[in-house]
Design an enzyme around this catalytic site. Sequence first.
Site, PDB file in Angstrom:
ATOM      1  NE  ARG A 260      31.338  -9.056  48.723  1.00 51.45           N
ATOM      2  CZ  ARG A 260      30.913  -8.261  49.959  1.00 51.45           C
ATOM      3  NH1 ARG A 260      31.580  -7.934  50.771  1.00 51.45           N
ATOM      4  NH2 ARG A 260      29.644  -8.409  49.931  1.00 51.45           N
TER       5      ARG A 260
ATOM      6  CD  GLU B 275      23.622 -11.522  45.822  1.00 59.08           C
ATOM      7  OE1 GLU B 275      23.916 -11.947  47.008  1.00 59.08           O
ATOM      8  OE2 GLU B 275      24.168 -11.229  44.827  1.00 59.08           O
TER       9      GLU B 275
ATOM     10  NE  ARG C  19      21.894 -17.054  50.126  1.00 65.44           N
ATOM     11  CZ  ARG C  19      22.630 -15.994  50.123  1.00 65.44           C
ATOM     12  NH1 ARG C  19      22.574 -15.239  51.307  1.00 65.44           N
ATOM     13  NH2 ARG C  19      23.627 -16.001  49.609  1.00 65.44           N
TER      14      ARG C  19
ATOM     15  CG  ASP D 108      27.787 -16.145  49.227  1.00 66.79           C
ATOM     16  OD1 ASP D 108      28.487 -16.379  48.286  1.00 66.79           O
ATOM     17  OD2 ASP D 108      27.216 -14.723  49.414  1.00 66.79           O
TER      18      ASP D 108
ATOM     19  CD  GLU E 153      31.615 -12.337  49.611  1.00 68.32           C
ATOM     20  OE1 GLU E 153      30.721 -11.929  49.814  1.00 68.32           O
ATOM     21  OE2 GLU E 153      31.831 -13.049  48.473  1.00 68.32           O
TER      22      GLU E 153
END
Length: 839
Positions: A178, A301, A351, A380, A408
């Site tokens: 990123r 992740e 989530r 996020d 991002e």
Amino acid sequence: MFLSTWGLLVLSLGVVAENGLNGWLRYAPLSDELRQHASSLPSVIVALNETETSPVYMAGKELQAGLKGVLGHTLGLTHDFSASTNSTSVILVGTLAASNAAVKHNVSSLSADGFWLNVNGSQVTILGQNERGALYGAFEYLSRIAQGDFADVDVMSSPSAPIRWVNEWDNLDGTIERGYGGPSIFFGNGAVVQDLTRAAQYARLLASIGINGIVVNNVNANATLLNPDNMDGLARIADAMRPYGVQVGISLNFASPQTLGGLATFDSLEPSVISWWTDKTAQLYRRIPDFAGYLVKANSEGQPGPLTYNRTLADGANLFARAVLPHGGIVMFRAFVYNNHLDPADWKADRANAAVDFFRHLDGSFLENVIVQIKYGPIDFQVREPPSPLFAHLPHTKTAIELQISQEYLGQQSHLVYIAPLWKTILDFDLRLDSKPSLVHSLLSGYAGVVNVGTDPRWLGSHMAMANLYAFGQLAWDPARDSQLLLQAWTRLTFSLDPTVLNTITSIAMASWPAYENYTGNLGLQTLTDILYTHYGPNPASQDNNGWGQWTRADSTSIGMDRTVSNGTGFAGQYPPEVAAQFEASSTTPDDLLLWFHHVPYTHKLHGTGKTVIQHIYDAHYAGAQTAQDFVSTWSALRDSNASGTNIDAERFDDILFQLTYQAGHALVWRDAIAGFYHNLSKIPDEHGRVGHHPHRIEAETMSLTGYVPISVSPASTASNSTAIIVADGAIRGEAVAVLDGVESGVYDIVIGYFDVAGGRAHYGAFINDEPLLEWIGDLEDRLGHAFSTKLDGHSATRVTVKGVEVKKGDVLKVIGIADGGERAPLDYVAVLPLGVVD
């Protein structure tokens, strides 16, 4: 070594072109009129430390260089306090402990890193609670002078939180996850780079905004960073940044004892693992005595962590906390822990629930030197999120907020988005703990900003993006600061004191976040980017029907996540009662978060405007895209109205104009892709008849083609009429020709929509009656830093414009494309626009 580095920095102030390298520390000369106010300038600088690696020593050098740049005067610099005690024309900079001048003022309220700045005519006193504080005070004084402020002041300033760090996501091979500003300034080819000049320059920028720590490697860490050679390299980075008071820390790979150390396990309670980490930590501190500590991403992740062995996340954090505790270090433990294989068919899955579910029962079980690092929102770094409710669940645990300066999901620095107003909505949110005022920023022990600077001289790949780094540091110091005032200070320091420049940048930047939210994803839908690919261009379909959990639950009749307690995922109930009650009901949920908390029909009416949800989506995307067009004309007017007086050099002016022009075109891609997608999904027409209606476009596939062939585009809504053309396999050159028999004679803007993909540099030419209009190259990957695509999609879609072209009815418009490598000179459409019309 460091003296030579600093010498380069000083030299750069005078001779390096305006390429952005000095950021807001340009120390540009003031006008003669303003210099007249500096008649009482002190005659000498006394820096109360002559050790060249000392922040106080650097404060003296910075004051000398800054005043020379701004005022043209070279002040003497000494480290002898006794020689200056009787002087009434001196800048004294040092620590409280080093100066008996401290007794003249009550400075007992200063906390670590704080400073006292007193300007009284030609007597300037800058005293820090520690050496860093003295340097911060020097930068504050220089900031005032550089903005033409010579007023007497008496300021005591302490930071809001002791932890003010930046997180770099640099990899050992020199790439940056990123990262949109070029390769790493720290790493390359598996090791720390030899030339750390840029690291020292970066530390200088960070110190000037009060940043006191840096994590130099990716949270998805490579265990080989702990090899002896690389630890030696880390020590060199620390040496380069130490004079600016910036302490170095690193991210860890939790499984390192196994993957690097050869142990059979990385269980956080296993004695051999504890011993391994204790030894590695000691090795680091032998090399870097002021090593800041560790940042840990675990069990997220696909990353390893304590949960692998049925240990708690606190067990994992405390493993490292015990290792650094004897050395005075801290552990930043990320709360970004979630399952990325959720079942989209499960209505209750969410989530957003993860952080609270994983951490709330651990409150009070972390050691004192652990700080839980919490992303500002539950998902996020989206364009609009509520604050993470985890801030309300850890009253006995130190917490830090994680903000992302690297854009991002917000245009990746190819789109101008000034993020500080977004951050302020989070920092100033009242969580109402125990029904009492509980602003998020009042609950914090620290700030962590994901920055990802690179070797690009603009640091972040964009001049304007640096406003976000500047604002982050200033808000970490004092979250009560006003985001517009911060922007204006940054503008004066970075560009000019000229009121026209100030007003222009203020108007553009302050409109940028609302505009981006409008043309990407609004009403709490998140940024409707492609979350399965580059996180850059539009792809709303990618949000749903996968395990990542960034869902919109959009179908043919309704849209939005139901996060209520009564019927949904229960997320709203994670907030304290007053806030939970507000979000539980759609009637009391703010419109800009409606679809974050509620699943509603497209025909649901917003209580703020009375519009239906679907009409708001259409209107917002058209309004946001129009604002992006206005950015170009507003910026261009700087040159048109004040050609010789803008005080912005041509290099930076043109660079910003190029990026704003690109953004304006890509905003239209976003507008058409999102509005078209929901139009096709809902079958509800736009009240104004705009969506899917492009009367001035000529679709490339309908033109007379030679060497070109049609190709479907996916997502379909990212191409005009779902189809483009590319040079056929086996061919090199293609022609697309249209006779303009439906256009009345006049002056038009000619727009050509095309796709600029990674993997080649296709050449293009546009002609009217074989007379050249424009030649260009598909080389945006050389000019912009965002993540590029190898496909024809919303990431690669873009356009060029030729303004003011005289066209006669029946003229022949031809576009020629020459393929290069994997870029087959793709074309989407041609538009012949009446002046003032935005297609």
